[in-house]
Scaffold this motif. Structure first.
Motif, PDB file in Angstrom:
ATOM      1  N   UNK A  18       8.687  45.681  46.236  1.00  0.00           N
ATOM      2  CA  UNK A  18       7.858  47.712  45.916  1.00  0.00           C
ATOM      3  C   UNK A  18       6.917  47.119  45.731  1.00  0.00           C
ATOM      4  N   UNK A  19       5.209  47.513  46.362  1.00  0.00           N
ATOM      5  CA  UNK A  19       4.420  47.691  46.248  1.00  0.00           C
ATOM      6  C   UNK A  19       4.596  48.212  44.369  1.00  0.00           C
ATOM      7  N   UNK A  20       4.126  48.750  43.682  1.00  0.00           N
ATOM      8  CA  UNK A  20       3.561  49.718  42.772  1.00  0.00           C
ATOM      9  C   UNK A  20       2.624  50.642  43.079  1.00  0.00           C
ATOM     10  N   UNK A  21       1.602  50.317  44.133  1.00  0.00           N
ATOM     11  CA  UNK A  21       0.610  50.991  44.116  1.00  0.00           C
ATOM     12  C   UNK A  21       0.555  52.407  45.914  1.00  0.00           C
ATOM     13  N   UNK A  22       1.536  51.563  46.016  1.00  0.00           N
ATOM     14  CA  UNK A  22       2.198  52.070  47.182  1.00  0.00           C
ATOM     15  C   UNK A  22       2.352  53.468  47.527  1.00  0.00           C
ATOM     16  N   UNK A  23       2.780  54.468  46.081  1.00  0.00           N
ATOM     17  CA  UNK A  23       2.174  55.527  46.409  1.00  0.00           C
ATOM     18  C   UNK A  23       0.449  56.234  46.214  1.00  0.00           C
ATOM     19  N   UNK A 207       2.030  58.611  36.536  1.00  0.00           N
ATOM     20  CA  UNK A 207       1.670  59.867  35.416  1.00  0.00           C
ATOM     21  C   UNK A 207       0.417  60.049  36.061  1.00  0.00           C
ATOM     22  N   UNK A 208      -0.471  60.170  37.450  1.00  0.00           N
ATOM     23  CA  UNK A 208      -1.312  60.380  37.555  1.00  0.00           C
ATOM     24  C   UNK A 208      -0.672  61.380  39.187  1.00  0.00           C
ATOM     25  N   UNK A 209      -0.565  62.872  39.232  1.00  0.00           N
ATOM     26  CA  UNK A 209      -0.275  63.389  40.908  1.00  0.00           C
ATOM     27  C   UNK A 209      -1.369  63.177  41.734  1.00  0.00           C
ATOM     28  N   UNK A 210      -2.303  63.543  41.547  1.00  0.00           N
ATOM     29  CA  UNK A 210      -3.597  63.377  41.988  1.00  0.00           C
ATOM     30  C   UNK A 210      -3.364  62.338  42.938  1.00  0.00           C
TER      31      UNK A 210
END
Length: 412
Positions: A18-23, A207-210
């Motif tokens: 699963x890519x770490x930066x998917x979100x 840690x960054x909801x934005x």
């Protein structure tokens, strides 16, 4: 049905791909949120820790005792010859207590797998609920901003007309008041959306909801066919991690109770070795017994019986709670289907069309200010109610899947 530890292994392997930066790089779907919460969020670490604690304690109790080696010299420095001793003592479990504890270890492994899966399931359902809440909050924010923009445009329009004398100043002030109210509602929606986004980010380990960008929901999940009562009950009792864990805990407690009953009889230790004394080399052997004269293990047996009573009571309570959860979830899902049978996202587009038509009618003089404001407020209320209803129907289905012991969505 796959074994719980197999499911956990699959989730662990999923974490590797699963890519770490998917979100942060693309819209986050509900399925991706569920996957991430189970693999990259804090729950994955908590599940592994839960299993290690349970299995580690059971392993410590079930370990066989180590042999004892004694090397001793006596009479060193005395005028008489010294004596040398080399003795090996080997504990022998003739009562079978250790074997009962080994059986308890097997039950503890099953309980650990189920408890770990319960942690993962809780994280998955928590993330799914947070995703829907964040999606609703985002849509409500967009609706509030659209309402604010419409009222601001009307306020500017009426301000110009009032300056030209086309409308009364009171009408322009009323429109400005509505625009201010809409702006306040939009600001409140911003705060609510930020809180919802923050809650989702925490569950996903971000840690960054934005950085979160939510994708479009799949409303088909909320309209899938419902199982029958008997089938749902059987699935819950066979699949729910808390039920499986409670049953394994009761079995483990029964095995420990057996071990303490067997501990009434003394275990045996065999010793043998070498003795050198007076210039002679001899062998030695012995049998070590601990007769239960002062301690017949009564306290430990009573404690083990009490622990079994508690574990079995928890098993019964868990099974009853699972049955009640399934029945309540089915009733809620059926009631929601009856109430919102034909509801879908097309109503949102219709609301936008009605709002645009109401604003155009006012600008053309075909509608009064009161009629226009009432129409725009009604459209916004309709949009917000539709969004909330769509999300509530999905959340009710989530509650049903949780009651059944299933993941929030079908995992790959």
């Amino acid at each position: 049905m796959p074994r719980p530890h197999s499911s956990l292994l699959a989730l662990a392997l999923l974490a590797l791909v699963l890519p770490e930066g998917v979100a942060a790089q693309e819209p986050l779907t509900l399925t991706q949120a569920v996957e991430r919460a189970a693999t990259l969020g804090p729950a994955a670490q908590a599940a592994a820790g839960t299993r290690a604690v349970i299995v580690g304690r059971a392993r410590a109790d079930a370990q066989f005792a180590n042999p004892m080696l004694e090397i001793r010299r006596e009479n060193e420095g005395a005028p008489i010859p010294y004596d040398d001793f080399i003795t090996l003592t080997l504990p022998v479990s003739v009562t079978g207590r250790r074997f009962a504890l080994r059986d308890a270890l097997a039950a503890a492994r099953t309980r650990a797998d189920a408890d770990s899966l319960a942690v993962i399931r809780g994280a998955q359902h928590g993330a799914a609920r947070a995703w829907w809440e964040a999606w609703v909050a985002g849509e409500q924010l967009r609706a509030a901003r659209a309402q604010s923009e419409r009222f601001s445009e009307l306020a500017r329009f009426d301000s110009l007309r009032a300056a030209e004398g086309a409308v009364a100043e009171a009408a322009a002030l009323r429109t400005r008041l509505e625009a201010d109210r809409a702006a306040y509602a939009a600001a409140t929606a911003v705060a609510h959306e930020a809180r919802s986004r923050g809650s989702l980010a925490a569950l996903l380990g971000l840690d960054d909801p934005a950085a979160l960008v939510l994708g479009a929901p799949d409303f088909a999940v909320a309209t899938a066919s419902l199982p029958g009562d008997a089938a749902a009950m059987d699935e819950a009792l066979a699949s729910r991690p808390d039920v499986l864990a409670a049953r394994a805990a009761a079995e483990e407690a029964e095995r420990r109770r057996t071990a303490e009953r067997r501990n009434t009889l003394p275990d045996v230790g065999l010793s043998g070795g070498y003795k050198g004394t007076g210039g002679y080399s001899t062998a030695q052997f012995g049998v070590i017994l601990t007769p239960p004269l002062l301690n017949a293990n009564g306290g430990a047996r009573e404690r083990a019986f009490g622990e079994w009573l508690l574990a079995d009571a928890d098993r019964r309570a868990t099974e009853l709670r699972a049955s009640a959860d399934v029945r309540a979830a089915l009733v809620a899902a059926r009631a929601m289907d009856d109430a919102l049978g034909g509801l879908d996202a097309t109503r949102l587009a219709q609301a936008d069309e009605v709002a645009a038509a109401a604003e155009a009618s006012y600008r053309e003089g075909a509608a009064t200010l009161t009629e226009t404001l009432e129409a725009l407020r009604a459209v916004t209320d309709l949009r917000l109610a539709t969004l909330r209803a769509l999300a509530d129907r999905a959340l009710v289905r989530l509650d049903l899947r949780r009651a059944l012991g299933a993941s929030p969505v079908e995992m790959p």
